[in-house]
Design a protein around this motif. Structure first.
Motif, PDB file in Angstrom:
ATOM      1  N   ILE A 123       0.858  -1.192   0.000  1.00 57.13           N
ATOM      2  CA  ILE A 123       0.000   0.000   0.000  1.00 57.13           C
ATOM      3  C   ILE A 123       0.890   1.237   0.000  1.00 57.13           C
ATOM      4  O   ILE A 123       1.670   1.447   0.928  1.00 57.13           O
ATOM      5  CB  ILE A 123      -0.920   0.006   1.229  1.00 57.13           C
ATOM      6  CG1 ILE A 123      -1.748  -1.291   1.285  1.00 57.13           C
ATOM      7  CG2 ILE A 123      -1.849   1.223   1.198  1.00 57.13           C
ATOM      8  CD1 ILE A 123      -2.457  -1.496   2.607  1.00 57.13           C
ATOM      9  N   CYS A 164      -4.981   1.995  -8.157  1.00 57.88           N
ATOM     10  CA  CYS A 164      -6.233   1.256  -8.010  1.00 57.88           C
ATOM     11  C   CYS A 164      -7.397   2.226  -7.816  1.00 57.88           C
ATOM     12  O   CYS A 164      -7.215   3.319  -7.275  1.00 57.88           O
ATOM     13  CB  CYS A 164      -6.165   0.325  -6.799  1.00 57.88           C
ATOM     14  SG  CYS A 164      -4.875  -0.933  -6.868  1.00 57.88           S
ATOM     15  N   VAL A 214     -10.457  -4.080  -0.752  1.00 56.79           N
ATOM     16  CA  VAL A 214      -9.115  -4.422  -1.209  1.00 56.79           C
ATOM     17  C   VAL A 214      -9.062  -5.739  -1.981  1.00 56.79           C
ATOM     18  O   VAL A 214      -8.290  -5.876  -2.936  1.00 56.79           O
ATOM     19  CB  VAL A 214      -8.126  -4.458  -0.021  1.00 56.79           C
ATOM     20  CG1 VAL A 214      -7.952  -3.065   0.562  1.00 56.79           C
ATOM     21  CG2 VAL A 214      -8.576  -5.449   1.051  1.00 56.79           C
ATOM     22  N   GLU A 225      -2.071   0.083  -5.087  1.00 59.44           N
ATOM     23  CA  GLU A 225      -3.009   0.438  -4.017  1.00 59.44           C
ATOM     24  C   GLU A 225      -2.511   1.698  -3.306  1.00 59.44           C
ATOM     25  O   GLU A 225      -1.329   1.808  -2.970  1.00 59.44           O
ATOM     26  CB  GLU A 225      -3.134  -0.723  -3.035  1.00 59.44           C
ATOM     27  CG  GLU A 225      -4.326  -0.609  -2.100  1.00 59.44           C
ATOM     28  CD  GLU A 225      -4.621  -1.914  -1.389  1.00 59.44           C
ATOM     29  OE1 GLU A 225      -5.381  -1.857  -0.396  1.00 59.44           O
ATOM     30  OE2 GLU A 225      -4.113  -2.967  -1.806  1.00 59.44           O
ATOM     31  N   LYS A 248      -7.115   0.350   5.344  1.00 61.00           N
ATOM     32  CA  LYS A 248      -6.814  -0.707   4.386  1.00 61.00           C
ATOM     33  C   LYS A 248      -6.206  -1.920   5.090  1.00 61.00           C
ATOM     34  O   LYS A 248      -6.497  -3.067   4.725  1.00 61.00           O
ATOM     35  CB  LYS A 248      -5.886  -0.186   3.291  1.00 61.00           C
ATOM     36  CG  LYS A 248      -6.601   0.664   2.237  1.00 61.00           C
ATOM     37  CD  LYS A 248      -5.676   1.045   1.123  1.00 61.00           C
ATOM     38  CE  LYS A 248      -6.435   1.711  -0.025  1.00 61.00           C
ATOM     39  NZ  LYS A 248      -7.311   0.746  -0.730  1.00 61.00           N
TER      40      LYS A 248
END
Length: 272
Positions: free
Chosen positions: A146, A195, A201, A210, A221
């Motif tokens: 992420i 994304c 997710v 992400e 997340k």
């Protein structure tokens, strides 16, 4: 090495009069390879570097050069393409596979990444955080790291047309010092789209980047992924990218700090 380390720890503890000597472990929870853009740039011949150093090299350095007990790999998430992430996972698995006895390995290697955020003002600057995963099984690893995305207030480099003269000059210079590796590296890095936002997710495409712009978004997340992880803020007071007047006060709020994920703070980072 493990037995020597245990013996040295016990001897030192006995000398201090410790009633129940315990082993002291040494590790590094902020390790980069040339998958990170800064590491890649510094490895180029034109910068005086000696070539690429990926996960396997980091594993060997931790084990044979630094003599660490544990370490984690934390390349910048924004540069970890799906291919690089898959290679990172595999390198950490292989590093652990050759660590010997599972109950007393010579080295424990953790998978992770760095959430690298830069703000243009004190109000929008959160800094960097290392995310470290506990497990390595497929069902215990997020599909992708992420990232924090492009810095707020700055143009996304993928939406900016580079100067062709500068590119041409750089290509000629680099061709004389080791080839077009950096151009290839940047092409892969910038070829990944962010994304879509607001999508669970696990429903996101596998080939996207992400993005979580704030710590609150990052924690949300991680909650969504629901994997065992540790988040360690680092780089809290250094770097040319830290706006003057930045403060940790805003990070102490309930929204931007989650004790479920953040249990440690890196107080010192020695680079280079």
């Amino acid at each position: 090495l493990v037995q020597v380390g245990e013996g040295a720890s016990e001897k030192a503890a006995s000398g201090e009069g410790v009633r129940e000597p315990k082993q002291v472990l040494f590790g590094d929870l902020d390790v980069h390879t040339t998958f990170s853009v800064d590491g890649f740039q510094m490895s180029l011949p034109m910068a005086g570097g000696d070539g690429a150093h990926r996960g396997a090299d980091a594993c060997d350095f931790a084990r044979h050069c630094s003599g660490l007990d544990f370490w984690s790999i934390n390349d910048h998430a924004i540069t970890l393409t799906p291919r690089r992430w898959a290679e990172t996972v595999e390198s950490i698995r292989q590093c652990n596979e050759v660590s010997g006895d599972g109950t007393s390995p010579d080295l424990v290697s953790y998978l992770g990444w760095e959430w690298t955020q830069v703000g243009t003002t004190p109000e929008t600057h959160w800094g960097h955080k290392n995310v470290i995963l506990r497990d390595l099984e497929d069902d215990q690893i997020p599909s992708r790291p992420i990232s924090a995305g492009a810095p707020p207030g700055l143009p996304d480099p993928r939406e900016t047309t580079p100067n062709p003269i500068l590119i041409g000059g750089f290509a000629v210079y680099e061709a004389e010092t080791g080839g077009p590796e950096f151009a290839t590296y940047m092409a892969e890095t910038l070829g990944i789209e962010d994304c879509p936002q607001g999508v669970p997710v696990r429903d996101l495409p596998m080939d996207c980047r992400e993005v979580a712009p704030t710590p609150e978004d990052l924690f949300a997340k991680l909650d969504d992924w629901d994997k065992e992880a540790l988040v360690i803020p680092h780089g809290t007071a250094w770097g040319m990218y830290t706006p003057q007047g930045s403060s940790w006060a805003k990070q102490a709020s309930t929204a931007q700090h989650d004790p479920k994920w953040q249990k440690l703070v890196e107080v010192y980072s020695g680079h280079g």
